[in-house]
Design a protein around this motif. Structure first.
Motif, mmCIF file in Angstrom:
data_model
loop_
_atom_site.group_PDB
_atom_site.id
_atom_site.type_symbol
_atom_site.label_atom_id
_atom_site.label_comp_id
_atom_site.label_asym_id
_atom_site.label_seq_id
_atom_site.Cartn_x
_atom_site.Cartn_y
_atom_site.Cartn_z
ATOM 1 N N ALA A 37 52.947 45.707 37.906
ATOM 2 C CA ALA A 37 52.746 47.064 37.403
ATOM 3 C C ALA A 37 51.564 47.734 38.110
ATOM 4 N N LEU A 44 56.390 51.655 34.130
ATOM 5 C CA LEU A 44 57.036 50.718 33.208
ATOM 6 C C LEU A 44 58.547 50.639 33.419
ATOM 7 N N ARG A 45 59.134 51.690 34.004
ATOM 8 C CA ARG A 45 60.580 51.699 34.230
ATOM 9 C C ARG A 45 60.955 51.073 35.569
ATOM 10 N N MET A 46 59.989 50.722 36.371
ATOM 11 C CA MET A 46 60.279 50.132 37.684
ATOM 12 C C MET A 46 60.857 48.731 37.505
ATOM 13 N N PRO A 47 61.644 48.273 38.483
ATOM 14 C CA PRO A 47 62.303 46.958 38.364
ATOM 15 C C PRO A 47 61.324 45.818 38.140
ATOM 16 N N TYR A 99 52.644 48.733 41.611
ATOM 17 C CA TYR A 99 53.457 49.956 41.592
ATOM 18 C C TYR A 99 52.561 51.178 41.386
ATOM 19 N N TYR A 100 51.638 51.060 40.430
ATOM 20 C CA TYR A 100 50.766 52.185 40.089
ATOM 21 C C TYR A 100 49.913 52.601 41.288
ATOM 22 N N VAL A 147 58.982 45.231 33.100
ATOM 23 C CA VAL A 147 59.184 44.798 31.723
ATOM 24 C C VAL A 147 60.460 43.971 31.674
ATOM 25 N N SER A 148 60.405 42.809 31.080
ATOM 26 C CA SER A 148 61.584 41.942 31.004
ATOM 27 C C SER A 148 61.566 41.147 29.704
ATOM 28 N N LEU A 156 54.328 55.795 32.534
ATOM 29 C CA LEU A 156 55.662 55.576 31.978
ATOM 30 C C LEU A 156 56.673 55.273 33.070
ATOM 31 N N HIS A 157 56.497 55.916 34.227
ATOM 32 C CA HIS A 157 57.403 55.658 35.340
ATOM 33 C C HIS A 157 57.216 54.240 35.877
#
Length: 291
Positions: free
Chosen positions: A84, A111-114, A87-88, A117-118, A108-109
């Motif tokens: 995360a 958190l939606r990246m592949p 990505y950020y 979150v799993s 928020l974007h």
């Protein structure tokens, strides 16, 4: 006993915070046509599920669905913090490099990246699978109970229509006897007109007359049709549902009715034949829904 191919079954299992719902809907089909929607949790059991459905449903176009609702507040959610952050940082650097200021929170974007979150894949225990298997069997039992209930309604209609056809056979007899008399009188009157001009052998004429009238006789067709009707009702009372067999019997009934109509050469008998065909077509339509 007969079974309709149309059915519905629904069974619910509650286990350790999960609500597992099994639904089965079936419609007409010439063979078993399965459409399954199985969640990832039970994907490894798909072959076994199909085997159960094939055995229990026999023949139908079947839609099978398992849904899993997790009501546990202790469900585990994993967040890959390092990914995360990466990505950020990458999105922030890209925004600065392109001189495109970020006007909204990109968190928020991220958190939606592949893979950020799993939910860790759960393992299905033997105990849970046995309970799910029993839930599937219960749904199948409900489908079959529905089919039997529908079959009883159809059976009453079948008996009514095949009985009507069988009763119509007796209606043919009076017209059949009169038909033979009329045909014989027609020949005799024609011969009387020809007698002064044509010489013929009365014995040979009688033989030919007998041969011709014998070809028009429909006694065999009536006997066979009656036996087919009786066999249809006998098959209905069998312990097993025999939709295909009943279809074959109806085909044989149709052959005898067609022959009866073609040999009769009589308007009154052909009217009865039309009524027989009408009842037979209604039987065929309903038989398409029988297992």
């Amino acid at each position: 006993m007969i079974k309709s191919m149309t059915g519905f079954g629904r069974s619910v299992l509650e286990n350790d915070g999960k609500v597992i719902t099994v639904e089965i809907r079936t419609l007409n089909s010439k063979q078993l046509d399965l459409n399954t929607r199985i969640p990832l949790l039970f994907k490894n059991y798909e072959n076994e599920i199909r085997s159960i459905l094939s055995k229990e449903l026999e023949r139908a176009k079947a839609d099978f669905t398992i849904t899993v609702e997790n009501r546990s507040v202790n469900s585990t959610v994993a967040i890959n913090k390092e990914l995360a952050k990466s990505y950020y940082q990458t999105l922030t650097d890209l925004s600065e490099e392109l001189h495109n200021p970020v006007t909204s929170d990109i968190f928020l974007h991220v958190l939606r990246m592949p893979d950020v979150v799993s939910t860790p894949q759960e393992e299905v225990s033997d105990e849970l699978w046995n309970e799910v298997r029993n839930t599937i069997l219960e749904a199948c039992n409900q489908v079959n109970a529905f089919r039997i209930s529908e079959g009883k309604v159809l059976e009453q209609d079948f008996v009514k229509r095949i009985t009507l056809i069988r009763d119509m056979i007796d209606e043919v007899t009076p017209f059949e006897e009169n038909r033979i008399v009329r045909i014989r009188e027609k020949f005799e009157n024609a011969l009387k007109d020809l007698a002064p001009k044509v010489q013929y052998d009365p014995n040979r004429l009688e033989q030919e007359m007998f041969y011709y009238l014998e070809k028009l006789d429909v006694t065999e067709e009536k006997v066979r049709l009656r036996k087919h009707c009786d066999y249809f009702i006998e098959t209905l009372n069998d312990n097993q549902s025999n939709g295909k067999k009943l279809g074959f019997i109806v085909q044989e009934c149709g052959r005898e009715i067609n022959t009866l109509g073609s040999k009769s050469n009589d308007f009154d008998i052909q009217q009865i034949v039309v009524r027989m065909k009408d009842e037979l077509e209604k039987l065929k339509e309903q038989l398409a829904n029988i297992l």
